[in-house]
Design a protein around this motif. Structure first.
Motif, mmCIF file in Angstrom:
data_model
loop_
_atom_site.group_PDB
_atom_site.id
_atom_site.type_symbol
_atom_site.label_atom_id
_atom_site.label_comp_id
_atom_site.label_asym_id
_atom_site.label_seq_id
_atom_site.Cartn_x
_atom_site.Cartn_y
_atom_site.Cartn_z
ATOM 1 N N ALA A 98 22.887 -0.954 67.623
ATOM 2 C CA ALA A 98 24.519 -0.532 67.681
ATOM 3 C C ALA A 98 24.430 0.331 66.764
ATOM 4 C CB ALA A 98 24.979 -1.917 67.123
ATOM 5 N N LYS A 99 24.436 0.214 64.961
ATOM 6 C CA LYS A 99 24.109 1.192 64.169
ATOM 7 C C LYS A 99 23.677 2.754 64.121
ATOM 8 C CE LYS A 99 23.663 -2.510 60.795
ATOM 9 N NZ LYS A 99 23.201 -2.527 59.332
ATOM 10 N N LEU A 100 22.063 2.210 65.015
ATOM 11 C CA LEU A 100 22.248 4.355 65.701
ATOM 12 C C LEU A 100 22.532 4.970 66.905
ATOM 13 C CD1 LEU A 100 17.985 3.370 65.893
ATOM 14 C CD2 LEU A 100 19.496 5.016 63.946
ATOM 15 N N LEU A 101 23.525 3.893 67.782
ATOM 16 C CA LEU A 101 24.348 4.130 68.767
ATOM 17 C C LEU A 101 24.976 4.531 68.155
ATOM 18 C CD1 LEU A 101 23.404 1.863 71.338
ATOM 19 C CD2 LEU A 101 22.595 4.534 71.372
ATOM 20 N N LYS A 102 26.214 4.038 66.820
ATOM 21 C CA LYS A 102 27.405 4.121 66.234
ATOM 22 C C LYS A 102 27.181 5.614 65.759
ATOM 23 C CE LYS A 102 30.260 2.770 62.105
ATOM 24 N NZ LYS A 102 30.274 3.575 61.091
ATOM 25 N N ALA A 103 25.791 5.492 64.916
ATOM 26 C CA ALA A 103 25.958 7.296 63.939
ATOM 27 C C ALA A 103 25.768 8.614 65.226
ATOM 28 C CB ALA A 103 24.533 6.946 63.796
ATOM 29 N N VAL A 104 25.132 7.934 66.303
ATOM 30 C CA VAL A 104 24.963 9.130 67.872
ATOM 31 C C VAL A 104 26.661 9.372 67.569
ATOM 32 C CG1 VAL A 104 24.350 9.541 69.629
ATOM 33 C CG2 VAL A 104 22.403 8.665 67.863
ATOM 34 N N SER A 105 27.843 7.930 68.328
ATOM 35 C CA SER A 105 28.497 8.612 68.802
ATOM 36 C C SER A 105 29.849 8.876 67.751
ATOM 37 C CB SER A 105 29.035 6.826 69.134
ATOM 38 O OG SER A 105 28.548 6.495 69.702
ATOM 39 N N GLU A 106 29.658 8.704 66.147
ATOM 40 C CA GLU A 106 29.992 9.334 65.445
ATOM 41 C C GLU A 106 29.956 11.156 64.911
ATOM 42 O OE1 GLU A 106 29.694 6.706 61.787
ATOM 43 O OE2 GLU A 106 30.926 5.696 62.476
ATOM 44 N N ARG A 107 29.066 11.368 65.774
ATOM 45 C CA ARG A 107 27.854 12.803 65.941
ATOM 46 C C ARG A 107 29.070 13.205 66.943
ATOM 47 N NH1 ARG A 107 22.954 15.063 66.934
ATOM 48 N NH2 ARG A 107 22.153 16.543 65.429
ATOM 49 N N GLU A 108 28.846 12.753 67.623
ATOM 50 C CA GLU A 108 28.978 13.004 69.738
ATOM 51 C C GLU A 108 30.299 13.561 70.031
ATOM 52 O OE1 GLU A 108 26.874 15.659 71.307
ATOM 53 O OE2 GLU A 108 25.123 14.862 69.822
ATOM 54 N N LYS A 109 31.220 12.519 69.200
ATOM 55 C CA LYS A 109 32.350 12.007 69.340
ATOM 56 C C LYS A 109 32.927 11.696 71.247
ATOM 57 C CE LYS A 109 34.373 13.516 65.082
ATOM 58 N NZ LYS A 109 32.852 13.986 63.920
ATOM 59 N N PRO A 110 31.926 11.539 72.136
ATOM 60 C CA PRO A 110 32.519 11.175 73.369
ATOM 61 C C PRO A 110 33.609 9.792 73.518
ATOM 62 C CG PRO A 110 31.200 9.356 72.520
ATOM 63 C CD PRO A 110 30.946 9.854 71.530
ATOM 64 N N GLN A 111 34.499 10.206 74.187
ATOM 65 C CA GLN A 111 34.878 9.075 74.980
ATOM 66 C C GLN A 111 34.868 8.778 75.756
ATOM 67 O OE1 GLN A 111 35.263 13.291 75.576
ATOM 68 N NE2 GLN A 111 36.565 12.771 73.740
ATOM 69 N N LEU A 112 33.729 8.367 75.907
ATOM 70 C CA LEU A 112 33.397 7.001 76.783
ATOM 71 C C LEU A 112 32.029 6.896 76.123
ATOM 72 C CD1 LEU A 112 34.576 4.553 78.533
ATOM 73 C CD2 LEU A 112 33.555 5.984 80.352
ATOM 74 N N VAL A 113 31.644 5.261 75.945
ATOM 75 C CA VAL A 113 29.889 5.033 75.806
ATOM 76 C C VAL A 113 29.627 3.855 77.188
ATOM 77 C CG1 VAL A 113 27.913 4.092 74.587
ATOM 78 C CG2 VAL A 113 30.436 5.434 73.588
ATOM 79 N N ILE A 114 29.572 4.469 78.478
ATOM 80 C CA ILE A 114 28.311 3.501 79.039
ATOM 81 C C ILE A 114 27.068 3.092 78.922
ATOM 82 C CG2 ILE A 114 28.570 2.730 81.476
ATOM 83 C CD1 ILE A 114 30.533 5.615 81.725
ATOM 84 N N ALA A 172 36.673 4.384 74.292
ATOM 85 C CA ALA A 172 35.513 2.764 74.695
ATOM 86 C C ALA A 172 34.250 1.982 74.853
ATOM 87 C CB ALA A 172 36.843 1.912 76.047
ATOM 88 N N VAL A 173 33.846 1.668 75.016
ATOM 89 C CA VAL A 173 32.976 1.174 75.283
ATOM 90 C C VAL A 173 32.886 0.199 76.581
ATOM 91 C CG1 VAL A 173 30.644 -0.131 74.746
ATOM 92 C CG2 VAL A 173 31.939 1.511 73.057
ATOM 93 N N VAL A 174 32.269 0.109 77.570
ATOM 94 C CA VAL A 174 31.815 -0.408 78.510
ATOM 95 C C VAL A 174 30.398 -0.832 78.896
ATOM 96 C CG1 VAL A 174 32.620 -0.565 81.260
ATOM 97 C CG2 VAL A 174 33.925 0.873 79.944
ATOM 98 N N THR A 175 30.017 -2.649 79.054
ATOM 99 C CA THR A 175 28.482 -2.273 79.442
ATOM 100 C C THR A 175 28.401 -2.718 81.100
ATOM 101 O OG1 THR A 175 28.989 -4.511 79.259
ATOM 102 C CG2 THR A 175 28.322 -3.044 77.498
ATOM 103 N N THR A 176 27.138 -2.079 81.788
ATOM 104 C CA THR A 176 28.268 -1.813 83.927
ATOM 105 C C THR A 176 26.514 -3.291 83.800
ATOM 106 O OG1 THR A 176 25.507 -1.260 83.087
ATOM 107 C CG2 THR A 176 27.921 0.434 83.536
ATOM 108 N N ASP A 177 27.575 -3.635 85.147
ATOM 109 C CA ASP A 177 26.766 -4.683 85.613
ATOM 110 C C ASP A 177 26.507 -4.314 86.818
ATOM 111 O OD1 ASP A 177 26.056 -7.725 86.280
ATOM 112 O OD2 ASP A 177 28.314 -8.736 85.524
#
Length: 249
Positions: A98-114, A172-177
């Motif tokens: 989660a911390k690694l993905l946070k760092a990548v998200s802050e770097r890439e600035k996506p509007q949605l994480v799935i 936002a963050v969305v997790t899939t079923d």
């Protein structure tokens, strides 16, 4: 809209998992590995959103050993535009990911994480929720339907009582079923095209993240084998078995 999708390399779901003789974990040497099925669903949804003209770019990210590049190349063949590997040989636990993905998200600035709701190797079901908390973003878990609007996502999610529909602001963050979609097959032409797509390799140190494990696995054992069932002649014999053998009545 940029969408970030995380994928994990796991033991293929068709493979029977075997515990190591010393009980330190499960056997992964010479075992077929593949993309986590829930992450495959997340990637498929992102590709469909791009095909519908909602998304403009799909960035796929994986955290783990060098061999995760194979999983990322598969993701690129399915339809992702770029790939990022956070390369580390350390044992990655949900909070570290989660911390690694946070760092990548802050770097890439996506509007949605799935991302998939869980990985089939540890079944933790924690990373998506932790990532949303670290980013301070809204989250919708167990999504069975996603509809994107101007500045929000309308997500139908599976709950114990049936279905629940939530509207969350982006990013936002969305997790899939499982019932969100059925992933497509990878075609040979797309596999060849994927070889030319960009794949960036980073390290946890470069992202400023400490991935030292906080939990220690003491021992891994196989579940106890179930005893074979028996047939009884009549109801009287069944009651006798329940009373004297199973001792449940």
């Amino acid at each position: 809209m940029k969408i970030l999708v995380s994928v994990k390399r796991v033991v293929d779901f068709n493979v029977k998992v075997r515990v190591k003789a010393d009980g330190t974990g499960v056997e992964t040497a010479n075992v077929k590995m593949s993309m986590n099925p829930f992450d495959e669903i997340a990637l498929e949804e992102a590709v469909r959103l791009k095909e519908a003209g909602v998304a403009t770019e799909i960035v796929v990210v994986s955290c783990g050993v060098q061999a995760c590049q194979e999983t990322l190349r598969t993701a690129l063949a399915i339809g992702a535009d770029r790939a990022i590997l956070v390369n580390t040989d350390a044992e990655l636990q949900p909070l570290a990911v989660a911390k690694l993905l946070k760092a990548v998200s802050e770097r890439e600035k996506p509007q949605l994480v799935i991302m998939g709701k869980q990985a089939i190797d540890d079944d933790a079901n924690q990373t998506g929720q932790m990532l949303a908390a670290l980013l301070g973003w809204p989250q919708a878990t167990f999504a069975s339907k996603i509809r994107l609007e101007a500045d929000r996502a309308v997500v139908t999610r599976e709950v114990d009582g049936g279905l629940e529909t939530d509207a969350i602001k982006l990013p936002a963050v969305v997790t899939t079923d499982l019932r969100l979609n059925e992933p497509r097959y990878v075609t040979l032409p797309n596999i060849m095209k994927a070889k030319k797509k960009a794949l960036e390799v980073l390290t946890p140190d470069a992202l400023g993240v400490d991935v030292t494990p906080r939990l220690t696995t003491l021992k891994v054992v196989e579940p106890a084998k179930r005893k074979a069932g028996v047939k009884v002649a009549d109801a009287k014999a069944l009651v006798d078995k329940l009373r004297n053998d199973a001792k449940v009545i």
